[in-house]
Structure formats: structure tokens, C-alpha cells
Design a protein around this motif. Structure first.
Motif, PDB file in Angstrom:
ATOM      1  N   LEU A   1     -10.119  36.315 -13.687  1.00 21.56           N
ATOM      2  CA  LEU A   1     -11.454  35.771 -13.423  1.00 21.56           C
ATOM      3  C   LEU A   1     -11.519  34.308 -13.848  1.00 21.56           C
ATOM      4  N   THR A   2     -10.947  34.060 -15.052  1.00 22.23           N
ATOM      5  CA  THR A   2     -10.925  32.688 -15.565  1.00 22.23           C
ATOM      6  C   THR A   2     -10.136  31.789 -14.617  1.00 22.23           C
ATOM      7  N   ALA A   3      -9.011  32.312 -14.140  1.00 25.75           N
ATOM      8  CA  ALA A   3      -8.176  31.521 -13.244  1.00 25.75           C
ATOM      9  C   ALA A   3      -8.935  31.173 -11.963  1.00 25.75           C
ATOM     10  N   ILE A   4      -9.649  32.166 -11.431  1.00 23.86           N
ATOM     11  CA  ILE A   4     -10.419  31.926 -10.199  1.00 23.86           C
ATOM     12  C   ILE A   4     -11.497  30.873 -10.440  1.00 23.86           C
ATOM     13  N   LEU A   5     -12.194  31.037 -11.599  1.00 27.71           N
ATOM     14  CA  LEU A   5     -13.249  30.086 -11.939  1.00 27.71           C
ATOM     15  C   LEU A   5     -12.699  28.670 -12.060  1.00 27.71           C
ATOM     16  N   LEU A   6     -11.558  28.573 -12.773  1.00 29.24           N
ATOM     17  CA  LEU A   6     -10.927  27.265 -12.967  1.00 29.24           C
ATOM     18  C   LEU A   6     -10.587  26.642 -11.622  1.00 29.24           C
ATOM     19  N   PHE A   7     -10.051  27.496 -10.729  1.00 30.68           N
ATOM     20  CA  PHE A   7      -9.667  27.041  -9.402  1.00 30.68           C
ATOM     21  C   PHE A   7     -10.893  26.494  -8.649  1.00 30.68           C
ATOM     22  N   LEU A   8     -11.998  27.251  -8.738  1.00 32.40           N
ATOM     23  CA  LEU A   8     -13.227  26.849  -8.048  1.00 32.40           C
ATOM     24  C   LEU A   8     -13.762  25.524  -8.591  1.00 32.40           C
ATOM     25  N   VAL A   9     -13.753  25.433  -9.933  1.00 29.47           N
ATOM     26  CA  VAL A   9     -14.248  24.213 -10.565  1.00 29.47           C
ATOM     27  C   VAL A   9     -13.385  23.024 -10.148  1.00 29.47           C
ATOM     28  N   ALA A  10     -12.052  23.247 -10.192  1.00 26.56           N
ATOM     29  CA  ALA A  10     -11.122  22.179  -9.835  1.00 26.56           C
ATOM     30  C   ALA A  10     -11.362  21.751  -8.390  1.00 26.56           C
ATOM     31  N   CYS A  11     -11.578  22.759  -7.526  1.00 26.81           N
ATOM     32  CA  CYS A  11     -11.817  22.499  -6.113  1.00 26.81           C
ATOM     33  C   CYS A  11     -13.051  21.633  -5.906  1.00 26.81           C
ATOM     34  N   SER A  12     -14.161  22.095  -6.559  1.00 29.73           N
ATOM     35  CA  SER A  12     -15.404  21.380  -6.353  1.00 29.73           C
ATOM     36  C   SER A  12     -15.307  19.974  -6.925  1.00 29.73           C
ATOM     37  N   ALA A  13     -14.496  19.823  -7.974  1.00 32.72           N
ATOM     38  CA  ALA A  13     -14.364  18.510  -8.596  1.00 32.72           C
ATOM     39  C   ALA A  13     -13.538  17.574  -7.721  1.00 32.72           C
ATOM     40  N   SER A  14     -12.535  18.137  -7.005  1.00 35.97           N
ATOM     41  CA  SER A  14     -11.659  17.262  -6.244  1.00 35.97           C
ATOM     42  C   SER A  14     -12.215  16.973  -4.839  1.00 35.97           C
ATOM     43  N   THR A  15     -13.168  17.811  -4.397  1.00 32.83           N
ATOM     44  CA  THR A  15     -13.778  17.537  -3.096  1.00 32.83           C
ATOM     45  C   THR A  15     -14.594  16.262  -3.216  1.00 32.83           C
ATOM     46  N   PRO A  16     -14.273  15.241  -2.418  1.00 35.07           N
ATOM     47  CA  PRO A  16     -15.035  13.995  -2.564  1.00 35.07           C
ATOM     48  C   PRO A  16     -16.498  14.237  -2.199  1.00 35.07           C
ATOM     49  N   LYS A  17     -17.386  13.782  -3.070  1.00 38.51           N
ATOM     50  CA  LYS A  17     -18.811  13.952  -2.800  1.00 38.51           C
ATOM     51  C   LYS A  17     -19.222  13.027  -1.667  1.00 38.51           C
ATOM     52  N   THR A  18     -20.110  13.521  -0.824  1.00 31.66           N
ATOM     53  CA  THR A  18     -20.627  12.688   0.249  1.00 31.66           C
ATOM     54  C   THR A  18     -21.387  11.524  -0.369  1.00 31.66           C
ATOM     55  N   SER A  19     -21.023  10.306   0.010  1.00 30.22           N
ATOM     56  CA  SER A  19     -21.667   9.143  -0.605  1.00 30.22           C
ATOM     57  C   SER A  19     -23.127   9.055  -0.167  1.00 30.22           C
ATOM     58  N   LEU A  20     -23.924   8.390  -1.003  1.00 29.50           N
ATOM     59  CA  LEU A  20     -25.323   8.184  -0.654  1.00 29.50           C
ATOM     60  C   LEU A  20     -25.449   7.405   0.650  1.00 29.50           C
ATOM     61  N   TYR A  21     -24.484   6.509   0.863  1.00 25.80           N
ATOM     62  CA  TYR A  21     -24.483   5.709   2.098  1.00 25.80           C
ATOM     63  C   TYR A  21     -24.412   6.624   3.318  1.00 25.80           C
ATOM     64  N   VAL A  22     -23.526   7.620   3.260  1.00 22.86           N
ATOM     65  CA  VAL A  22     -23.428   8.586   4.356  1.00 22.86           C
ATOM     66  C   VAL A  22     -24.718   9.401   4.451  1.00 22.86           C
ATOM     67  N   GLN A  23     -25.270   9.740   3.264  1.00 21.25           N
ATOM     68  CA  GLN A  23     -26.486  10.564   3.265  1.00 21.25           C
ATOM     69  C   GLN A  23     -27.711   9.860   3.861  1.00 21.25           C
ATOM     70  N   ILE A  24     -27.727   8.526   3.808  1.00 22.90           N
ATOM     71  CA  ILE A  24     -28.859   7.842   4.456  1.00 22.90           C
ATOM     72  C   ILE A  24     -28.555   7.552   5.934  1.00 22.90           C
ATOM     73  N   GLY A  25     -27.375   7.994   6.382  1.00 24.12           N
ATOM     74  CA  GLY A  25     -27.059   7.856   7.803  1.00 24.12           C
ATOM     75  C   GLY A  25     -26.098   6.724   8.122  1.00 24.12           C
ATOM     76  N   GLY A  26     -25.331   6.299   7.096  1.00 26.00           N
ATOM     77  CA  GLY A  26     -24.295   5.280   7.323  1.00 26.00           C
ATOM     78  C   GLY A  26     -24.887   3.969   7.799  1.00 26.00           C
ATOM     79  N   ASN A  27     -24.112   3.247   8.593  1.00 26.20           N
ATOM     80  CA  ASN A  27     -24.522   1.916   9.027  1.00 26.20           C
ATOM     81  C   ASN A  27     -25.797   1.956   9.870  1.00 26.20           C
TER      82      ASN A  27
END
Lengths: 275, 139
Positions: B6-32
Motif C-alpha cells: 500500500l505504501t509503495a502504491i501511495l509513494l508511486f502515486l505521489v511521485a507521479c503527481s509530483a512529476s506531472t508538470p502542472k498546467t501553467s497559469l498562462y495555459v489556464q487563462i487560454g495561452g496567447n
């Protein structure tokens, strides 16, 4: 409530004439039961009204807390001078159903902003305030063993609004340290045979669901000078701030034991108008 | 062993979410395109405000538009480097009061609402811009 009707008329007549609007919407907070800008039961570091450092503003409010065995009505006025000094006056009317009795009290308050701005400064806004309270008639207070019929609270409050902090929503918190000998706000007098620590912790937190709606909770520690088991106060509230002229707050109160009567829960409604 | 996996799965999930690049605010306002729409709406808001418009009397609107679009892109983690005049250089001599600064914030909020930027994204945009206040007011 003569006050309430005067206030209501003024809200409509004066509301449109002049009003300072130099602060961001909702950042002054609302009006607490002793007349200071704050939540419902806790004074906050913000000063009442929308005056920025170049402006002044005036505001007025009326609030009602309707509990199982009691009702508290408060109306008051506030002035904000250049977002540095807040002056306030409030009159409380505490209705004791069982005794068919009203206890009335006046509260004169002053608050000085010492540092910062709840939105823009790096550290939280910090203010120092006092509330001088005096009972009209100390009969009940004396009967319960209170030592004085008036008292002065002073407090230090820190507050901060974090933009977009909780899943993109704005998050507000306030912490207040108050020095007070008041029994139930002073409505039951000041001090007593059981005098305990005069320092009390108060805290509030809220999340803004939109520019106009906030939900939150408050906590206010109480001392137990009369030995009647005075409880700490708690509430959860929702505030509606449609514009910079008016705010409306509703809350569910849990004030615990008051003068021997347990489980004092009930509703709270408050309206503040800004001129 | 159950806990370990369970710990291993959790660690994997946390690592995954941490390495997924967050969508920048610039993209969130619709880019250029989003930034252009926002700045255009903002300019319209300013044009309709009798208190704020006078601050722009000496300004070249096209220059302001291009500058603010690039500045937003840079500030909101978009693929731009703002190399124009600094905030202090731009606002020196304008003597912008606390009150008028907040009025401009209100206009920007109006503009963001007008172009349909979500409330939660608006707040995060404001959080990025708010620290620049000391480089803008009372200069």
C-alpha cells in the motif's frame, strides 16, 4: 429597537451619497458583537469600512443573536480614519426571557493598525485595539458575584488573506489575543470570586467561494470568573458581500452555558452598511 | 506485507503527481489568445473608467497592450521573457494611490470575468501580480 429603524433609513438615504471604496471588496470583514470590525464574535486586524490611507469612511450595523433562553441585539457605528484608526460605538441589549429582563451595555472601541495590509503585505496585518464597556444597571452582575460594572478589554489581532491559496480559492485567517475580565461580554459584569487567567485566544477562518460569498468558522475562549461554567464560544457563518455598500452575515452559534443555562445555541444575523 | 505494498502504491502515486508538470497559469487563462483577449478587455475597462483613464493620457495604447501581454505571459509561467521597462520605471511619476491601485485590480477582475476566466484561476493570477504592488504605487 429605535436604533435599528434609524439605521435602516440611513442605509437607503445615505448609502448612495459618499462612500470610500479604496479597499478590495470584502476585505474590511463585517461587524462583531462589540462593535469592532471583525467576524461575528472576534475582532479582526482589519479596520471597519473601505477607507484606504487617503480616505475616511463611516459604517453602521445591527445584529441579532437569538439563543434558546436569551436574545442579544446590538447596533453600532464605526469610523475609519485613513485606514490607521478605527473608532466604534455599540449598544447591546441582552434579553433574558425567563426573568423578563433587559441588560443594556455601551461599548466604546478604538483600534490602531500597527502594520501591514491583509492582502499585500508579506506578513499578516497587525492591529491593537481596546473596548471599554459599561453596564447601564449592574443589579444582575452584582447578584451573580461580579466585582465591577465596567471594564476595558484590550487585544492584539493578526490577519491575512491568502489569494488563491486553497484550490484557487481565497483563504482568510485571524488570530486575536484578548485581555479581558468580562463575564459574557460584560453583560454579567466584570471579574468575580473565581477570577481566572485574563488572556483569551480567539480565532477565525474563512474561505471565499466567490467575490461575494464567504463561509467560515470562529472560536472565542472565555474565562470563568463567576464560577458558572462560562463556555468558550463557537460559530459557523456565511457572509454575503454584494457590493462595497452593504454586507449581510448569518451564523449558527454555539455559546454553551450562559448564567447556568446550558446548550445556548441559536441563529445570528447581522447587516453592515458602509457610507 | 499488505501495508508495504500500500505504501509503495501511495509513494508511486505521489511521485507521479509530483512529476506531472502542472498546467501553467498562462495555459489556464487560454495561452496567447487568452492573454490577448484579457488585455483587450482590460483596456476597454480602463477606457470606461473616469478615475483610471487619466493615468494613461501619455500612454501609447498599442505599446501598453504588447507590453502587458508579454508581461502576463512571463509572470504566469508562459514561454515569454518580458524585457520591457521595469514596473518601477513605468510607474514612477504617476503617484498611484492605494485606492486607485485597488480600483485597477477591480477593473482587471472585471476583465477576467468578462473573458470567462474561472474564479479560482483569477485568484491565482492576482496572487502572482499582488507582490508587484510596491513597484507600482506611490512612486
Amino acid at each position: 429597537m429605535k436604533w435599528a429603524s434609524v439605521f435602516a433609513v440611513c442605509l437607503f438615504v445615505c448609502g448612495s451619497t459618499y462612500a470610500a471604496t479604496g479597499k478590495l471588496l470584502a476585505t474590511p470583514g463585517v461587524s462583531q458583537v462589540e462593535g469592532s470590525a471583525g467576524g461575528g464574535i472576534v475582532p479582526w486586524a482589519q479596520l471597519a469600512g473601505y477607507a484606504s490611507e487617503d480616505e475616511w469612511s463611516a459604517s453602521g450595523f445591527c445584529s441579532r443573536a437569538s439563543l434558546k433562553d436569551y436574545q442579544l441585539d446590538v447596533c453600532g457605528v464605526q469610523a475609519n480614519l485613513f485606514d490607521r484608526v478605527e473608532l466604534s460605538f455599540a449598544r447591546q441589549n441582552f434579553d433574558v426571557d425567563a426573568l423578563n429582563l433587559d441588560i443594556e451595555q455601551d461599548i466604546v472601541g478604538a483600534k490602531v493598525r500597527l502594520y501591514g495590509d491583509i492582502v499585500y503585505s508579506k506578513y499578516p496585518q497587525l492591529s491593537f485595539g481596546i473596548q471599554h464597556k459599561s453596564l447601564d444597571d449592574a443589579t444582575v452582575a452584582n447578584l451573580l458575584g461580579a466585582e465591577d460594572d465596567s471594564g476595558t478589554d484590550y487585544y492584539l489581532a493578526a490577519s491575512k488573506l491568502h489569494l488563491g491559496a486553497v484550490g484557487g480559492y481565497n483563504w482568510f485567517w485571524n488570530i486575536t489575543m484578548r485581555h479581558s475580565r468580562a463575564n459574557q461580554l460584560g453583560l454579567l459584569g466584570y471579574g468575580g470570586a473565581n477570577d481566572s487567567t485574563p488572556w483569551q485566544l480567539e480565532a477565525s477562518s474563512a474561505v471565499f467561494l466567490s467575490r461575494h460569498w464567504a463561509v467560515g468558522a470562529e472560536y472565542r475562549q472565555k474565562s470563568n470568573n463567576l464560577g458558572l461554567g462560562e463556555s468558550d464560544w463557537k460559530d459557523i457563518f456565511v457572509a454575503w458581500i454584494p457590493n462595497k455598500s452593504v454586507s449581510v452575515t448569518a451564523a449558527w452559534l454555539d455559546l454553551g452555558k450562559i448564567a447556568g443555562q446550558t446548550s445556548q445555541t441559536g441563529w445570528y444575523l447581522s447587516v453592515t452598511g458602509y457610507f | 506485507m499488505k501495508w508495504l505494498s500500500l505504501t509503495a502504491i501511495l509513494l508511486f502515486l505521489v511521485a507521479c503527481s509530483a512529476s506531472t508538470p502542472k498546467t501553467s497559469l498562462y495555459v489556464q487563462i487560454g495561452g496567447n489568445i487568452g492573454a490577448e483577449k484579457l488585455v483587450d478587455a482590460f483596456i476597454k475597462q480602463i477606457g470606461n473608467d473616469d478615475v483610471i483613464l487619466p493615468y494613461f493620457r501619455e500612454s501609447n495604447v498599442r505599446h501598453f497592450r504588447e507590453g502587458f501581454i508579454t508581461h502576463l505571459c512571463d509572470t504566469l509561467d508562459g514561454p515569454c521573457d518580458y524585457e520591457g521597462d521595469s514596473m518601477v520605471q513605468i510607474h514612477t511619476g504617476m503617484a498611484i494611490s492605494e485606492s486607485d491601485f485597488n480600483r485597477v485590480v477591480d477593473l482587471l477582475i472585471n476583465a477576467m470575468s468578462e473573458v470567462g476566466i474561472a474564479h479560482s484561476v483569477q485568484n491565482q493570477v492576482l496572487a502572482r501580480l499582488a507582490p508587484m504592488r510596491s513597484e507600482v504605487i506611490k512612486l
